[in-house]
Scaffold this motif. Structure first.
Motif, mmCIF file in Angstrom:
data_model
loop_
_atom_site.group_PDB
_atom_site.id
_atom_site.type_symbol
_atom_site.label_atom_id
_atom_site.label_comp_id
_atom_site.label_asym_id
_atom_site.label_seq_id
_atom_site.Cartn_x
_atom_site.Cartn_y
_atom_site.Cartn_z
ATOM 1 N N UNK A 97 -4.513 -5.170 -5.357
ATOM 2 C CA UNK A 97 -5.802 -4.461 -5.287
ATOM 3 C C UNK A 97 -6.187 -4.159 -3.836
ATOM 4 N N UNK A 98 -6.082 -5.183 -2.978
ATOM 5 C CA UNK A 98 -6.547 -5.016 -1.601
ATOM 6 C C UNK A 98 -5.584 -4.176 -0.765
ATOM 7 N N UNK A 99 -4.304 -4.553 -0.800
ATOM 8 C CA UNK A 99 -3.335 -3.830 0.026
ATOM 9 C C UNK A 99 -2.891 -2.535 -0.640
ATOM 10 N N UNK A 100 -2.435 -2.650 -1.906
ATOM 11 C CA UNK A 100 -1.986 -1.452 -2.605
ATOM 12 C C UNK A 100 -3.110 -0.440 -2.794
ATOM 13 N N UNK A 101 -4.248 -0.933 -3.320
ATOM 14 C CA UNK A 101 -5.379 -0.031 -3.518
ATOM 15 C C UNK A 101 -5.974 0.459 -2.210
ATOM 16 N N UNK A 102 -6.056 -0.429 -1.208
ATOM 17 C CA UNK A 102 -6.610 -0.032 0.085
ATOM 18 C C UNK A 102 -5.805 1.063 0.739
ATOM 19 N N UNK A 103 -4.471 0.906 0.738
ATOM 20 C CA UNK A 103 -3.611 1.943 1.333
ATOM 21 C C UNK A 103 -3.738 3.254 0.560
ATOM 22 N N UNK A 104 -3.831 3.148 -0.766
ATOM 23 C CA UNK A 104 -3.952 4.360 -1.589
ATOM 24 C C UNK A 104 -5.212 5.142 -1.238
ATOM 25 N N UNK B 261 -8.117 9.522 1.758
ATOM 26 C CA UNK B 261 -9.085 9.990 2.755
ATOM 27 C C UNK B 261 -8.432 10.879 3.808
ATOM 28 N N UNK B 262 -7.108 10.719 3.983
ATOM 29 C CA UNK B 262 -6.381 11.531 4.961
ATOM 30 C C UNK B 262 -5.798 12.798 4.345
ATOM 31 N N UNK B 263 -5.902 12.869 3.022
ATOM 32 C CA UNK B 263 -5.280 13.992 2.312
ATOM 33 C C UNK B 263 -6.122 15.246 2.500
ATOM 34 N N UNK B 264 -5.628 16.180 3.283
ATOM 35 C CA UNK B 264 -6.394 17.389 3.603
ATOM 36 C C UNK B 264 -6.084 18.490 2.591
ATOM 37 N N UNK C 209 4.231 17.595 -2.418
ATOM 38 C CA UNK C 209 4.758 16.317 -1.916
ATOM 39 C C UNK C 209 3.689 15.304 -1.519
ATOM 40 N N UNK C 210 2.610 15.706 -0.818
ATOM 41 C CA UNK C 210 1.615 14.695 -0.460
ATOM 42 C C UNK C 210 0.968 14.031 -1.667
ATOM 43 N N UNK C 211 0.739 14.798 -2.723
ATOM 44 C CA UNK C 211 0.112 14.202 -3.909
ATOM 45 C C UNK C 211 1.097 13.285 -4.632
ATOM 46 N N UNK C 212 2.380 13.641 -4.637
ATOM 47 C CA UNK C 212 3.387 12.766 -5.228
ATOM 48 C C UNK C 212 3.468 11.452 -4.459
ATOM 49 N N UNK C 213 3.333 11.507 -3.147
ATOM 50 C CA UNK C 213 3.311 10.290 -2.334
ATOM 51 C C UNK C 213 2.116 9.431 -2.725
ATOM 52 N N UNK C 214 0.968 10.061 -2.975
ATOM 53 C CA UNK C 214 -0.225 9.315 -3.386
ATOM 54 C C UNK C 214 0.016 8.578 -4.699
ATOM 55 N N UNK C 215 0.691 9.228 -5.634
ATOM 56 C CA UNK C 215 1.005 8.580 -6.921
ATOM 57 C C UNK C 215 1.923 7.383 -6.705
ATOM 58 N N UNK C 216 2.928 7.555 -5.853
ATOM 59 C CA UNK C 216 3.854 6.451 -5.569
ATOM 60 C C UNK C 216 3.134 5.293 -4.874
ATOM 61 N N UNK C 217 2.227 5.610 -3.978
ATOM 62 C CA UNK C 217 1.452 4.554 -3.315
ATOM 63 C C UNK C 217 0.609 3.781 -4.324
ATOM 64 N N UNK D 288 6.660 4.578 3.038
ATOM 65 C CA UNK D 288 6.108 5.645 2.196
ATOM 66 C C UNK D 288 4.784 6.158 2.760
ATOM 67 N N UNK D 289 3.954 5.244 3.265
ATOM 68 C CA UNK D 289 2.692 5.666 3.875
ATOM 69 C C UNK D 289 2.966 6.528 5.108
#
Length: 242
Positions: free
Chosen positions: A34-41, A46-49, A71-79, A233-234
């Motif tokens: 929750x903290x690390x996985x969710x926090x990074x997600x 917030x950086x996704x422009x 690709x950026x949204x796919x990265x978000x799903x993987x995160x 991945x991040x």
């Protein structure tokens, strides 16, 4: 009547400690997810422009598809999936720590009882040539689990321990070592009057205990691999949105 050896914790106490260790590791894994996985997600979001915004401005169904498959949204799903990964690692670590308590409290008794059960079945095998080389085929997880019930109780955990030991135990190599030792001492080989050989039981108990120690040793390597993959991945995701 209690079957607990003198000086060893009771099954209830051992089970309680193992359960608490398992629960603690699962909770830690969940919090890490929750903290690390969710926090990074959420940081990445917030950086996704606006991935795919160029296509999205054109409107229509094609713009929606372009946005979803960018690709950026796919990265978000993987995160986001790393929340589950960290939770699963917590479960894995919890099982190892629970087994650590079990081995510390009952490892010697389990090794002796399981070694004696396996030795008894080996000594009762037919005298046909080459039968010992197929000893593993004669060993049943169900039957051995029942023989361990007075020491460990019954349940899936006991079956998993027995199954793990049978899968990891190099029986062919051990039996060859045992037969060679008997031949060097001029003793009859199995099937020729050998009964309850203490050397075979000692060999099996020692190797089973070593196998249980390996099973009960928690490894942080999967966590380090997950952390490295998560960070990589991040980094890729940030590179894509900048």
């Amino acid at each position: 009547m209690s079957s607990d050896p003198v000086g060893q914790p009771s099954l209830v106490r051992t089970g309680a400690k193992a359960g608490l260790s398992f629960a603690g590791s699962v909770i830690k894994g969940g919090l890490l997810g929750v903290l690390l996985g969710g926090g990074v997600f959420f940081f990445y979001l917030s950086q996704l422009q606006g991935p795919g915004n160029t296509a999205a401005r054109a409107g229509g169904a094609g713009a929606i598809v372009a946005l979803i498959t960018s690709p950026p949204l796919l990265v978000a799903v993987l995160l986001l999936l790393f929340v589950v990964v960290y939770a699963m690692l917590g479960v894995q670590q919890g099982r190892a720590r629970a087994m650590q308590h079990l081995v510390a409290a009952r490892g010697e008794a389990v090794s002796q009882r399981l070694g004696g059960a396996i030795a008894g079945r080996i000594e009762a095998m037919p005298r046909a040539h080459g039968t010992l080389q197929r000893a593993a085929d004669w060993l049943s997880v169900d039957a051995l689990s029942k023989q361990l019930a007075p020491v460990l109780g019954e349940g899936k955990a006991v079956r998993s321990v027995v199954g793990f030991v049978l899968n990891r135990l190099p029986l062919s190599e051990m039996l060859a070592e045992w037969q060679q030792s008997r031949a060097e001492h001029g003793e009859p080989v199995a099937g020729e009057g050998a009964v309850q050989d203490p050397a075979l039981r000692a060999l099996l108990a020692r190797r089973i205990h070593e196998t249980l120690q390996d099973m009960a040793t928690p490894s942080r390597k999967p966590l380090y691999i997950a952390l490295g993959a998560h960070a990589a991945l991040l980094g890729v995701g940030l590179w894509l949105v900048n």
